[in-house]
Motif scaffolding. Structure first.
Motif, PDB file in Angstrom:
ATOM      1  N   LYS A 299      76.807  45.809  22.897  1.00  0.00           N
ATOM      2  CA  LYS A 299      76.069  44.539  23.045  1.00  0.00           C
ATOM      3  C   LYS A 299      76.729  43.423  22.235  1.00  0.00           C
ATOM      4  CE  LYS A 299      71.458  45.938  24.462  1.00  0.00           C
ATOM      5  NZ  LYS A 299      71.578  47.368  24.625  1.00  0.00           N
ATOM      6  N   ILE A 300      77.235  43.758  21.050  1.00  0.00           N
ATOM      7  CA  ILE A 300      77.908  42.761  20.214  1.00  0.00           C
ATOM      8  C   ILE A 300      79.160  42.241  20.914  1.00  0.00           C
ATOM      9  CG2 ILE A 300      79.277  42.514  18.097  1.00  0.00           C
ATOM     10  CD1 ILE A 300      77.158  44.337  16.724  1.00  0.00           C
ATOM     11  N   LEU A 301      79.916  43.132  21.549  1.00  0.00           N
ATOM     12  CA  LEU A 301      81.118  42.717  22.277  1.00  0.00           C
ATOM     13  C   LEU A 301      80.760  41.733  23.397  1.00  0.00           C
ATOM     14  CD1 LEU A 301      82.966  46.162  22.461  1.00  0.00           C
ATOM     15  CD2 LEU A 301      83.721  44.150  21.172  1.00  0.00           C
ATOM     16  N   CYS A 414      79.849  44.336   4.710  1.00  0.00           N
ATOM     17  CA  CYS A 414      79.728  45.802   4.696  1.00  0.00           C
ATOM     18  C   CYS A 414      78.322  46.221   5.091  1.00  0.00           C
ATOM     19  CB  CYS A 414      80.043  46.340   3.297  1.00  0.00           C
ATOM     20  SG  CYS A 414      81.724  46.029   2.751  1.00  0.00           S
ATOM     21  N   LEU A 415      78.235  47.103   6.062  1.00  0.00           N
ATOM     22  CA  LEU A 415      76.957  47.642   6.519  1.00  0.00           C
ATOM     23  C   LEU A 415      76.884  49.117   6.140  1.00  0.00           C
ATOM     24  CD1 LEU A 415      76.834  46.017  10.067  1.00  0.00           C
ATOM     25  CD2 LEU A 415      75.909  45.154   7.934  1.00  0.00           C
ATOM     26  N   GLY A 416      75.887  49.470   5.336  1.00  0.00           N
ATOM     27  CA  GLY A 416      75.693  50.860   4.931  1.00  0.00           C
ATOM     28  C   GLY A 416      74.624  51.508   5.783  1.00  0.00           C
ATOM     29  N   PHE A 417      74.998  52.501   6.568  1.00  0.00           N
ATOM     30  CA  PHE A 417      74.076  53.149   7.512  1.00  0.00           C
ATOM     31  C   PHE A 417      73.368  54.308   6.808  1.00  0.00           C
ATOM     32  CE2 PHE A 417      73.865  53.462  12.369  1.00  0.00           C
ATOM     33  CZ  PHE A 417      72.598  54.015  12.337  1.00  0.00           C
ATOM     34  N   GLY A 418      72.048  54.192   6.619  1.00  0.00           N
ATOM     35  CA  GLY A 418      71.280  55.286   6.016  1.00  0.00           C
ATOM     36  C   GLY A 418      71.355  55.278   4.502  1.00  0.00           C
ATOM     37  N   ARG A 438      74.643  44.935   3.596  1.00  0.00           N
ATOM     38  CA  ARG A 438      73.313  45.112   4.163  1.00  0.00           C
ATOM     39  C   ARG A 438      73.113  46.588   4.465  1.00  0.00           C
ATOM     40  NH1 ARG A 438      70.838  41.294   7.154  1.00  0.00           N
ATOM     41  NH2 ARG A 438      71.593  39.926   5.511  1.00  0.00           N
ATOM     42  N   ARG A 439      71.926  47.099   4.144  1.00  0.00           N
ATOM     43  CA  ARG A 439      71.625  48.487   4.515  1.00  0.00           C
ATOM     44  C   ARG A 439      71.037  48.523   5.920  1.00  0.00           C
ATOM     45  NH1 ARG A 439      71.347  52.924   1.648  1.00  0.00           N
ATOM     46  NH2 ARG A 439      70.880  52.024  -0.395  1.00  0.00           N
ATOM     47  N   ILE A 440      71.540  49.433   6.738  1.00  0.00           N
ATOM     48  CA  ILE A 440      70.987  49.674   8.067  1.00  0.00           C
ATOM     49  C   ILE A 440      70.120  50.919   7.972  1.00  0.00           C
ATOM     50  CG2 ILE A 440      71.493  50.145  10.495  1.00  0.00           C
ATOM     51  CD1 ILE A 440      72.344  47.348   9.535  1.00  0.00           C
ATOM     52  N   TYR A 441      68.832  50.769   8.239  1.00  0.00           N
ATOM     53  CA  TYR A 441      67.899  51.882   8.090  1.00  0.00           C
ATOM     54  C   TYR A 441      67.935  52.786   9.317  1.00  0.00           C
ATOM     55  CZ  TYR A 441      66.053  49.413   4.069  1.00  0.00           C
ATOM     56  OH  TYR A 441      65.925  48.781   2.855  1.00  0.00           O
ATOM     57  N   GLU A 442      67.948  54.079   9.062  1.00  0.00           N
ATOM     58  CA  GLU A 442      67.920  55.046  10.168  1.00  0.00           C
ATOM     59  C   GLU A 442      66.548  55.022  10.812  1.00  0.00           C
ATOM     60  OE1 GLU A 442      69.854  58.952   9.749  1.00  0.00           O
ATOM     61  OE2 GLU A 442      70.315  58.315   7.702  1.00  0.00           O
ATOM     62  N   ASP A 443      66.464  54.462  12.003  1.00  0.00           N
ATOM     63  CA  ASP A 443      65.200  54.347  12.697  1.00  0.00           C
ATOM     64  C   ASP A 443      65.511  54.124  14.169  1.00  0.00           C
ATOM     65  OD1 ASP A 443      62.467  54.193  13.117  1.00  0.00           O
ATOM     66  OD2 ASP A 443      62.126  52.836  11.422  1.00  0.00           O
ATOM     67  N   SER A 444      64.453  54.019  14.969  1.00  0.00           N
ATOM     68  CA  SER A 444      64.668  53.825  16.404  1.00  0.00           C
ATOM     69  C   SER A 444      65.307  52.472  16.702  1.00  0.00           C
ATOM     70  CB  SER A 444      63.332  53.944  17.146  1.00  0.00           C
ATOM     71  OG  SER A 444      62.415  52.974  16.662  1.00  0.00           O
ATOM     72  N   ASP A 445      65.195  51.519  15.757  1.00  0.00           N
ATOM     73  CA  ASP A 445      65.743  50.187  15.998  1.00  0.00           C
ATOM     74  C   ASP A 445      67.044  49.937  15.236  1.00  0.00           C
ATOM     75  OD1 ASP A 445      64.736  50.023  13.434  1.00  0.00           O
ATOM     76  OD2 ASP A 445      63.938  47.998  13.679  1.00  0.00           O
ATOM     77  N   SER A 446      67.757  50.988  14.841  1.00  0.00           N
ATOM     78  CA  SER A 446      69.000  50.805  14.088  1.00  0.00           C
ATOM     79  C   SER A 446      70.011  49.946  14.849  1.00  0.00           C
ATOM     80  CB  SER A 446      69.630  52.162  13.757  1.00  0.00           C
ATOM     81  OG  SER A 446      68.806  52.896  12.883  1.00  0.00           O
ATOM     82  N   ALA A 447      70.106  50.151  16.164  1.00  0.00           N
ATOM     83  CA  ALA A 447      71.040  49.354  16.964  1.00  0.00           C
ATOM     84  C   ALA A 447      70.664  47.876  16.903  1.00  0.00           C
ATOM     85  CB  ALA A 447      71.051  49.839  18.414  1.00  0.00           C
ATOM     86  N   LEU A 448      69.365  47.582  16.909  1.00  0.00           N
ATOM     87  CA  LEU A 448      68.921  46.185  16.816  1.00  0.00           C
ATOM     88  C   LEU A 448      69.238  45.600  15.452  1.00  0.00           C
ATOM     89  CD1 LEU A 448      65.433  46.245  18.565  1.00  0.00           C
ATOM     90  CD2 LEU A 448      67.556  45.266  19.429  1.00  0.00           C
ATOM     91  N   PHE A 453      72.333  41.683  12.425  1.00  0.00           N
ATOM     92  CA  PHE A 453      73.278  41.314  11.377  1.00  0.00           C
ATOM     93  C   PHE A 453      74.455  40.552  11.979  1.00  0.00           C
ATOM     94  CE2 PHE A 453      77.218  41.917   9.137  1.00  0.00           C
ATOM     95  CZ  PHE A 453      76.891  41.415   7.893  1.00  0.00           C
ATOM     96  N   TYR A 454      74.961  41.047  13.085  1.00  0.00           N
ATOM     97  CA  TYR A 454      76.087  40.351  13.727  1.00  0.00           C
ATOM     98  C   TYR A 454      75.699  38.921  14.095  1.00  0.00           C
ATOM     99  CZ  TYR A 454      79.407  38.744  17.125  1.00  0.00           C
ATOM    100  OH  TYR A 454      80.302  37.966  17.793  1.00  0.00           O
ATOM    101  N   GLN A 455      74.473  38.744  14.603  1.00  0.00           N
ATOM    102  CA  GLN A 455      74.043  37.399  14.984  1.00  0.00           C
ATOM    103  C   GLN A 455      74.043  36.444  13.784  1.00  0.00           C
ATOM    104  OE1 GLN A 455      73.680  36.051  17.794  1.00  0.00           O
ATOM    105  NE2 GLN A 455      73.740  37.818  19.141  1.00  0.00           N
ATOM    106  N   GLU A 456      73.783  36.971  12.582  1.00  0.00           N
ATOM    107  CA  GLU A 456      73.803  36.134  11.377  1.00  0.00           C
ATOM    108  C   GLU A 456      75.179  35.524  11.140  1.00  0.00           C
ATOM    109  OE1 GLU A 456      71.868  37.417   7.677  1.00  0.00           O
ATOM    110  OE2 GLU A 456      71.150  39.158   8.815  1.00  0.00           O
ATOM    111  N   VAL A 457      76.226  36.281  11.442  1.00  0.00           N
ATOM    112  CA  VAL A 457      77.591  35.822  11.138  1.00  0.00           C
ATOM    113  C   VAL A 457      78.381  35.461  12.396  1.00  0.00           C
ATOM    114  CG1 VAL A 457      77.644  37.179   9.022  1.00  0.00           C
ATOM    115  CG2 VAL A 457      78.543  38.185  11.121  1.00  0.00           C
TER     116      VAL A 457
END
Length: 865
Positions: A299-301, A414-418, A438-448, A453-457
């Motif tokens: 989606k980011i691409l 840097c994005l830290g997953f989990g 930014r920490r990316i939380y393991e959840d159903s919305d991790s992709a969002l 985050f990408y939209q921020e930059v």
């Protein structure tokens, strides 16, 4: 119809359990701690929020009871005061240096007591709780005060208040006052607990510069049902807003000798960017993590601008780049990159050092060969879920290697997953190189989360931004140089006016845009500004000085992460002194809460820092005794308000259910036809391999598309797009995703939702019916279908509001519709003419899904498409 015996038994059991629950609740109310008043007063003045939570309780039992005040607040907020009034005696909180508070804590432990360090954290909030013993008939007042600067994120400021009293409260009131001298451009409220019954308890008033949101439910409105004493209040109240801006984007506000300068210019074109995505595909990323990463990356691409350039690096044991150099984000290159991203599989170790150096070398080579467009911005985005395990594994050496290689040329995010990732390592590496972690939380919305985050930059507007003020006018100015300004964000600079400062404060903001420097000029009358903030009661006064101190502390702590050892101590010393001077609970201070002698502290909740979050949980300690508890600060926190008094009673519940198979099918869609002798039309879609344009009404500013699967499952996805306000709702059987201002929010089906935006309201109830409605708008509904197969259904209301321009597969039925007479041979058949085309309609029994499962039988005219 004969009712099976099992239904009688099940119904009897439910009735007995319900009666027992009511009796137990009534007993608890008679003999327990009762919250008779709970108020939240939040004053937001020029983005700075001052929130006071007051809870008043009484012990209605004949014996001593324990009252627990539990609170969730924004992670970025600083607590400034906490006090308890017990039997007329005030027990204040005292803010001390963390080491001194710890010393007092350990002294209590040495005496066999425990002065619980009250700490806990959540995904969006941090939590603490304090318990105190309350004598029979005695009253206790808890008061907690905290402050935060609301940060602009993807075009909005957000104030989050958590509501969780856990019992009915006689006087419950929340007041949010917002004052923005620039003017409020839009305001929206969202709640995860407001129902149709509670809607009247939430009121909003607004003029040009002020807004007042009040939530004041009665006891009956708080009840889940008339026969139950349980409360429905459990969730978030979110206020989002933005302010008016000029092309210069600057606003200087002044109060009591301090100023704050907000900068977010409108109308600037986005600078082209060169972005290298560095993706961890080590073994620990396998399963859901790599699936969500692929989903987000694809989606980011798609969101890349044609003027951007990009490349992909994936790494595990070794690093591999997708192309020898960066390539333009053309449709062809993006499609090939999507295919490549979809094929990424997780396996092996984690070689972060080589992957990062490869990314820098890639940009260096293209830069040297003049392949990067002039005036473009270069970004590196790293996503990893673990510590380095292959190649260079010393995190300090990796940080130094990366910083030396980048040399201030590019920005690293840097994005830290989990929670298995070393967040401190990533944070320092990002801050060393002009970015953030930014920490990316393991959840159903991790992709969002990744997409957000990408939209921020995604849209850099300016680089090398510098703020300049006359040296004879200001002093003690906060950070005034910034590497990048992104669309939807805001830069904030605060400072102190000198004693003999000029009558008008002027400022220059200089930045680099494309191939040229650009200068913005702003000025503000000191006397006019001072007068504007002097008297109104809805303003928390002296807030600008506190805003300056808050911002200074935040920046000192952030700078200390990437500072040298010698600088770090000086930065922390200054941050500590400001924390103590302004009574802020920060990572360097703690609040000692005094309680009456001999009190027991039965629960201890830890509040770990971001890095300590791994696998930690709140725990309780029994039989601990102390006269003091400590509220500690936390370096990386951000969040919300959540007051509650907790009674510790456990109960078991049983649910009985009998599945009743539906003898008939639900139609694909039920269409109410205004002005027709036949008020409803059932439409069955027999086949559709491609997404369908279901409805499009340019006058209404709405479009509905979807992918239809089968009669049993219905739609696999439905998307509703509004032009005013600009909003997109994408529904799947898993969840609902709402995209507004490039910001994505995910909601689970059958969870209460109440969101009010300008000219649009979005609600969802426990049955899972999501309604999108507004003044003079057609109401569009979506709901998950639990029939044989898992899919979605669409429902429409207020269809008389469609314009004459409506079209689409379903929209055509709101154009020139003519019903033919009943057929003489078979009165269950007739012809329906739509826009000159004839359709056979048959009277059939169908399942009406419009109020949610299990549905009811209806007779309607059915057309196949």
């Amino acid at each position: 119809m004969k009712i099976p015996a099992s239904v009688h038994i099940c119904g009897t059991m439910l009735a007995l359990l319900s009666l027992l629950a009511v009796l137990q609740t009534a007993t608890a109310r008679k003999n327990d701690i009762d919250i008779y008043s709970l108020t939240v007063d939040s004053k937001v003045s020029s983005r700075f929020a001052h929130t006071v939570v007051t809870s008043r309780v009484v012990n209605r039992a004949d014996t001593v009871q324990e009252a627990t005040f539990q609170m969730e607040l924004p992670k970025k907020a600083f607590i400034t005061n906490f006090s308890m009034i017990i039997d007329g005696v005030t027990y204040p909180g005292n803010i001390k240096e963390k080491a001194a508070a710890q010393e007092q804590y350990h002294a209590a432990v040495a005496k066999g007591e425990s002065a619980g360090l009250v700490k806990a954290t959540g995904r969006k909030t941090e939590q603490f709780q304090v318990s105190v013993s309350v004598a029979p008939a005695a009253k206790v007042t808890f008061e907690l005060v905290y402050e935060e600067l609301l940060k602009r994120h993807l075009g909005v400021y957000e104030l989050l208040l958590k509501v969780h009293p856990q019992q009915l409260v006689k006087h419950l009131q929340m007041d949010i006052h917002i004052f923005e001298p620039q003017g409020i451009s839009f305001l929206e409220t969202e709640s995860t607990f407001v129902t149709n019954e509670l809607e009247k308890a939430l009121t909003t008033s607004q003029n040009k510069t002020k807004a007042h949101i009040q939530f004041k439910p009665t006891l009956s409105q708080q009840q889940k049902s008339p026969e139950k004493q349980d409360t429905v209040l459990d969730g978030n109240l979110i206020i989002r807003y933005d302010v008016n801006r000029t092309l210069s984007g600057g606003s200087i506000q002044i109060e009591n000798g301090y100023f704050v300068h907000y900068f977010a210019p409108e109308g600037l074109p986005t600078m082209p960017k060169n972005v290298v995505f560095v993706i961890d595909k080590s073994g620990s990323m396998s399963g859901r993590k790599i699936e969500q990463t692929r989903e987000a990356l694809i989606k980011i691409l798609d969101d890349l601008s044609p003027k951007d350039q990009f490349n992909l690096i994936v790494f595990s044991m070794e690093a591999t780049q997708w192309r020898p150099s960066l390539v333009p984000a053309s449709a062809e290159n993006v499609n090939e990159a999507r295919s490549y991203a979809a094929s990424i599989k997780a396996l092996g170790g984690t070689n972060i050092n080589d992957a990062m150096l490869m990314a820098v070398k890639l940009l260096d080579n293209d830069n040297r060969n003049e392949l990067l467009p002039a005036g473009s911005v270069s970004l590196i985005i790293l996503l990893t879920d673990g510590d380095p395990t292959v190649g260079e594994t010393n995190s300090t050496k990796i940080q130094k290697n990366v910083q030396k290689a980048i040399g201030d040329k590019y920005s690293l995010f840097c994005l830290g997953f989990g929670f298995d990732v070393s967040y401190t390592f990533l944070e320092k590496m990002a801050l060393d190189n002009g970015g953030l972690a930014r920490r990316i939380y393991e959840d159903s919305d991790s992709a969002l989360q990744l997409q957000d985050f990408y939209q921020e930059v995604a849209n850099p507007l300016l680089e090398a931004v510098a703020f300049e003020y006359p040296s004879n006018a200001v002093e003690e100015v906060t950070q005034d140089n910034f590497r990048l300004l992104f669309k939807g964000s805001e830069m904030v600079v605060a400072g102190k006016l000198r004693d003999q400062s000029p009558d008008t404060l002027s400022a220059k903001v200089i930045g680099h845009m494309h191939k040229q420097n650009i200068t913005f000029q702003t000025e503000s009358s000191v006397a006019e500004q001072e007068e504007e903030f002097r008297s109104p009661k809805y303003i928390f006064h002296n807030f600008m000085e506190r805003l300056w101190a808050y911002l200074t502390i935040q920046q000192l702590l952030e700078h200390s992460v990437s500072a040298s050892d010698a600088e770090r101590q000086a930065l922390k010393t200054r941050a500590l002194n400001l924390s103590l001077s302004y009574s802020f609970v920060t990572p360097l201070t703690s609040m000692v809460v005094t309680k009456p002698e001999g009190q027991e502290q039965s629960q201890v909740a830890e509040k770990p820092v971001e890095e300590e979050n791994r696998h930690r949980k709140v725990y309780s300690g029994k039989g601990l005794s102390s006269s003091e508890g400590v509220l500690g600060g936390d370096p990386l926190s951000q969040g919300s308000v959540h007051p509650s008094m907790r009674n510790n009673h456990d109960g078991a519940r049983k649910n009985c259910a009998l599945a009743v198979p539906a003898p008939i099918q639900a139609p694909s869609v039920i269409l109410p036809l205004p002005g027709q002798s036949v008020d409803r039309l059932c439409v069955d879609i027999t086949q559709s391999e491609e997404p369908m344009n279901l409805l499009s009404d340019p006058t209404q500013g709405v479009e509905v598309t979807g992918q239809y699967e089968t009669e049993e499952a219905g739609f696999s996805w439905i998307e509703v797009t509004f032009k005013n306000p600009q909003l997109q709702v994408h529904a799947s059987p898993e969840h609902v995703v709402v995209i507004r201002n490039r910001r994505s929010s995910a909601y689970k089906w059958k969870e209460t939702l109440f969101s009010v935006m300008p000219s649009l309201k979005m609600t969802m109830d426990k049955t899972g019916v999501l309604l999108l409605s507004g003044p003079d708008k057609v109401t569009i509904g979506l709901l998950p279908w639990d029939g044989p197969g898992e899919g979605l259904r669409l429902l429409l209301r207020d269809t008389d509001r469609f314009s004459s321009h409506v079209n689409g597969t379903l929209g055509q039925f709101y154009q020139d519709v003519l019903w033919g007479p009943l057929e003489a041979a078979d009165d269950s058949k007739r012809t329906l003419r739509v826009q000159g085309n004839d359709h056979s309609a048959t009277r059939e029994l169908k399942l009406d899904y419009q109020e949610g499962p299990p549905g009811t039988e209806i007779s309607c005219w059915t057309v196949e498409l």
